[in-house]
Design an enzyme around this catalytic site. Structure first.
Site, PDB file in Angstrom:
ATOM      1  N   ASP A 101      20.449  48.857 161.283  1.00  0.00           N
ATOM      2  CA  ASP A 101      20.940  50.239 161.315  1.00  0.00           C
ATOM      3  C   ASP A 101      20.533  51.008 160.062  1.00  0.00           C
ATOM      4  O   ASP A 101      20.101  52.160 160.147  1.00  0.00           O
ATOM      5  CB  ASP A 101      22.472  50.261 161.436  1.00  0.00           C
ATOM      6  CG  ASP A 101      22.914  49.944 162.858  1.00  0.00           C
ATOM      7  OD1 ASP A 101      22.080  50.084 163.779  1.00  0.00           O
ATOM      8  OD2 ASP A 101      24.075  49.539 163.046  1.00  0.00           O
TER       9      ASP A 101
ATOM     10  N   THR B  33      19.920  40.984 155.771  1.00  0.00           N
ATOM     11  CA  THR B  33      21.149  40.639 156.470  1.00  0.00           C
ATOM     12  C   THR B  33      21.200  39.129 156.663  1.00  0.00           C
ATOM     13  O   THR B  33      20.220  38.511 157.091  1.00  0.00           O
ATOM     14  CB  THR B  33      21.356  41.327 157.842  1.00  0.00           C
ATOM     15  OG1 THR B  33      22.560  40.798 158.418  1.00  0.00           O
ATOM     16  CG2 THR B  33      20.240  41.126 158.853  1.00  0.00           C
TER      17      THR B  33
ATOM     18  N   TYR C 260      32.275  34.801 154.355  1.00  0.00           N
ATOM     19  CA  TYR C 260      32.255  35.353 153.003  1.00  0.00           C
ATOM     20  C   TYR C 260      31.859  34.288 151.976  1.00  0.00           C
ATOM     21  O   TYR C 260      31.360  34.625 150.903  1.00  0.00           O
ATOM     22  CB  TYR C 260      33.625  35.977 152.677  1.00  0.00           C
ATOM     23  CG  TYR C 260      33.930  37.102 153.657  1.00  0.00           C
ATOM     24  CD1 TYR C 260      33.332  38.342 153.494  1.00  0.00           C
ATOM     25  CD2 TYR C 260      34.735  36.901 154.772  1.00  0.00           C
ATOM     26  CE1 TYR C 260      33.546  39.363 154.404  1.00  0.00           C
ATOM     27  CE2 TYR C 260      34.952  37.914 155.690  1.00  0.00           C
ATOM     28  CZ  TYR C 260      34.350  39.144 155.509  1.00  0.00           C
ATOM     29  OH  TYR C 260      34.546  40.148 156.421  1.00  0.00           O
TER      30      TYR C 260
ATOM     31  N   GLY D 134      29.393  32.465 151.980  1.00  0.00           N
ATOM     32  CA  GLY D 134      27.944  32.329 151.798  1.00  0.00           C
ATOM     33  C   GLY D 134      27.216  33.627 151.506  1.00  0.00           C
ATOM     34  O   GLY D 134      26.051  33.613 151.121  1.00  0.00           O
ATOM     35  N   ARG D 135      27.905  34.758 151.679  1.00  0.00           N
ATOM     36  CA  ARG D 135      27.175  36.039 151.592  1.00  0.00           C
ATOM     37  C   ARG D 135      26.731  36.387 150.175  1.00  0.00           C
ATOM     38  O   ARG D 135      25.851  37.226 149.984  1.00  0.00           O
ATOM     39  CB  ARG D 135      28.042  37.186 152.124  1.00  0.00           C
ATOM     40  CG  ARG D 135      28.228  37.150 153.609  1.00  0.00           C
ATOM     41  CD  ARG D 135      28.558  38.508 154.187  1.00  0.00           C
ATOM     42  NE  ARG D 135      29.589  39.227 153.469  1.00  0.00           N
ATOM     43  CZ  ARG D 135      30.113  40.363 153.895  1.00  0.00           C
ATOM     44  NH1 ARG D 135      29.711  40.889 155.033  1.00  0.00           N
ATOM     45  NH2 ARG D 135      31.041  40.984 153.204  1.00  0.00           N
TER      46      ARG D 135
HETATM   47  P1  FBP Z   1      25.053  43.347 157.647  1.00  0.00           P
HETATM   48  O1  FBP Z   1      24.460  43.314 159.026  1.00  0.00           O
HETATM   49  O2  FBP Z   1      25.396  44.690 157.185  1.00  0.00           O
HETATM   50  O3  FBP Z   1      24.163  42.614 156.694  1.00  0.00           O
HETATM   51  O4  FBP Z   1      26.430  42.534 157.645  1.00  0.00           O
HETATM   52  C1  FBP Z   1      26.567  41.343 158.287  1.00  0.00           C
HETATM   53  C2  FBP Z   1      27.963  40.772 158.239  1.00  0.00           C
HETATM   54  O5  FBP Z   1      28.073  39.807 157.207  1.00  0.00           O
HETATM   55  C3  FBP Z   1      28.331  40.172 159.598  1.00  0.00           C
HETATM   56  O6  FBP Z   1      27.904  38.850 159.680  1.00  0.00           O
HETATM   57  C4  FBP Z   1      29.828  40.348 159.652  1.00  0.00           C
HETATM   58  O7  FBP Z   1      30.308  40.451 160.970  1.00  0.00           O
HETATM   59  C5  FBP Z   1      30.029  41.636 158.931  1.00  0.00           C
HETATM   60  O8  FBP Z   1      28.954  41.756 158.012  1.00  0.00           O
HETATM   61  C6  FBP Z   1      31.351  41.706 158.211  1.00  0.00           C
HETATM   62  O9  FBP Z   1      31.340  42.848 157.447  1.00  0.00           O
HETATM   63  P2  FBP Z   1      32.509  43.330 156.495  1.00  0.00           P
HETATM   64  O10 FBP Z   1      32.687  42.281 155.457  1.00  0.00           O
HETATM   65  O11 FBP Z   1      31.998  44.610 155.929  1.00  0.00           O
HETATM   66  O12 FBP Z   1      33.694  43.481 157.355  1.00  0.00           O
END
Ligand code: FBP
Length: 552
Positions: A174, A201, A422, A424-425
């Site tokens: 997006d 992502t 969270y 691993g992010r």
């Molecule tokens: P992006 O597509 O923006 O990289 O985010 C992915 C993600 O980590 C998804 O796997 C998850 O569903 C979502 O973000 C959770 O987002 P938030 O922590 O903002 O609620």
């Protein structure tokens, strides 16, 4: 601030990069491109950025420095993904190489920072603090959508004020769609600002023929796989629990599939397969319960189940239920909120159509409640808040209890549930992500130097040694098609779901029967940052299978 021993050592790591980027480069143009589909509509919507050629950098005999310094802006958009700081370091080093007086500005907390004029200059001292680290905390990230002319114009004011002539947007499908719309707008009004995208992502769903993978996927999956492996070893030691593990990935199941390839669990659900086979929740429960019962008959009352976060929206019947709930709650939100909590469930049951009402009534209380929680800004249910792992564990238990009564099963079934997302992010990026991200950032700066706009930075051939990677740029319009969004047809980058005829899924499908019954767990251990390349530099298994058709 105190730093860990790893952070101190890791700060000195020099990311590997394509050989070609180490010297002077020039752009080699490929053939003109077209969008993946809906060519006429996309061409009409992007008259200035449609049809541009794909680009690759090659060695240049001449110099490549710029006569004048350039100021560049950078934005981190959406969910965190390991390696973002290295993209920024790559951009920084690239523009400094082009001219030592070039400057880099970071917009704070995502695209909102551009619109609200919140920024900070990223100097070498700041950049050095963040090299090879996880997280997006250098400037923060956010989910503001850049899509209106007012936002674009507001952004242009600050870009002009800071004399910024190029903006790099690091984001998912997006955000890169929006980057492309912004590039088109700035080109149309001759704003003098180039816009370049970078594929980010952990979900791994921003990829196509030209973009091999989105950064962060590798590290996030390796981090989850380490923990899944540890759980499996515990599970195989105590032999008394079934672990239901939900894995992040809003829509596509790439993360669950990669973790399954890495760890060989007893069960892994792939949402895309559930949808293709039109499976119901009941079918999924039956499939899991059947494996549990068969393992139990062999004396194995333990196991692991991987569940992709987005599963619920791929089960056709659940999809219908969620769609009716979305409409209903959008219309009767105030009325619904006035009803006593204890009566909300029966209220919903009385309002839905017959099928949806029956399905809703069959759901455990907690999940039924989670389905009625506040929607995201687009009116969608927030899937990461739905505890699918608990839903499945509870429903499988109920099914096994029925079978017990019918004397079809006589085992023990104790469950533990987990959700890994969270964790691993923001992990310290693997060598793959450190190298890939640095190269993506550096490539972005070379695209800027070449005067390009509306391109996504691309680094390919990444299953080969980094020196052989191919750096270049892909027109973002090339990845687009028209899709219905909020009732309107919009140009968007096509999301890459798991391909059921792709090598990663086929590999999984060929082995899952054996993994279900033979307890063939693999324990990947933690990401290794120092040591033999065969351990430290391995790309994801998804990528190995996609690129080479086999595992290294
Ligand atoms: P992006 O597509 O923006 O990289 O985010 C992915 C993600 O980590 C998804 O796997 C998850 O569903 C979502 O973000 C959770 O987002 P938030 O922590 O903002 O609620």
């Amino acid at each position: 601030m105190r730093k860990s021993a790893l952070q101190i050592e890791r700060a000195d790591y020099t990311p590997k990069m394509p050989e070609v980027l180490k010297g002077n480069v020039q752009v080699k143009e490929g053939a003109a491109t077209k969008s993946v589909s809906d060519e006429a509509e996309i061409a009409k919507l992007f008259p200035n950025t449609y049809g541009m050629p794909s680009l690759a950098f090659e060695e240049s005999k001449g110099g490549m420095g710029l006569k004048q310094p350039i100021n560049v802006g950078v934005i981190l958009s959406g969910g965190q993904a390991p390696g973002g700081h290295n993209v920024i370091a790559g951009i920084f080093d690239g523009i400094k190489r082009l001219h030592s007086d070039s400057r880099l500005y970071g917009f704070i907390l995502g695209p909102g920072g551009l619109v609200n004029h919140e920024y900070k200059e990223l100097t070498s001292n700041i950049i050095d603090e963040y090299r090879n680290t996880g997280g997006f905390d250098i400037i923060g990230s956010g989910r503001t959508k850049l899509e209106t002319k007012e936002q674009f114009d507001k952004g242009l004011e600050i870009l002009k004020k800071l004399n910024i002539s190029a903006l790099v947007i690091i984001g998912g499908d997006d955000s890169n769609t929006n980057a492309c719309v912004l590039a088109e707008y700035y080109a149309a009004i001759n704003a003098g600002v180039q816009v370049i995208g970078c594929p980010k992502t952990i979900d791994g769903d921003l990829k196509n023929e030209q973009i091999e993978t989105s950064f962060g996927f590798d590290t996030a999956c390796k981090t989850y796989s380490e923990v899944i492996g540890n759980i499996q070893r515990d599970c195989n030691s105590a032999r008394k629990y079934w672990h239901f593990i939900k894995l992040m990935g809003r829509s596509a199941s790439h993360i669950a599939l990669e973790c399954a390839l890495q760890t060989q669990p007893n069960i892994c659900i792939v949402s895309e397969e559930v949808e293709a086979k039109q499976q119901s929740l009941d079918d999924i429960i039956n499939d899991i319960a059947t494996i549990v019962a068969k393992r139990s008959a062999e004396g194995f009352d333990f196991g692991t189940v991987l569940i992709p976060e987005g599963l619920i929206e791929f089960i056709p019947a659940m999809k219908n239920l969620i769609a009716e709930l979305n409409d209903f709650l959008a219309r009767y939100d105030t009325e619904f909120k006035m009803i006593k909590k204890s009566e909300q469930r029966s209220y919903i049951i009385s309002k839905l159509n017959e099928k949806n009402s029956a399905l809703y009534a069959s759901l455990p209380e907690t999940v039924a409640r989670q389905l009625t929680l506040d929607r995201d800004p687009h009116g969608n249910v927030q899937v990461s808040l739905i505890e699918t792992e608990k839903l499945l564990a509870e429903m499988v238990k109920n099914r096994l209890d029925e079978w017990k009564k019918a004397k079809k099963y006589n085992g023990k079934f104790s469950t533990l549930t987990h959700f890994f997302g969270y964790e691993g992010r923001c992990a310290a990026p693997s060598n793959y992500d450190s190298d890939y991200c640095y190269s993506l950032g550096y490539t972005a700066s070379m695209l800027i130097a070449a005067g390009k706009t509306g391109y996504m930075s691309s680094v390919r051939n990444t299953t080969a040694p980094a020196s052989e990677w191919i750096a270049g740029g892909i027109p973002i319009t090339m990845m687009m098609n028209m899709e219905r969004r909020h009732g309107e047809m919009k140009p968007v980058i096509q999301k890459a779901l798991v391909k059921l005829d792709g090598a990663p899924f086929k590999h999984f499908a060929a082995h899952r029967e054996e993994w279900a019954f033979e307890t063939a767990y693999v324990y990947p251990g933690p990401i290794q940052y120092f040591g033999p390349s065969s351990v430290c530099d391995l790309p994801s298994m998804t990528l190995q299978l996609e690129q080479k058709g086999k595992l290294q």
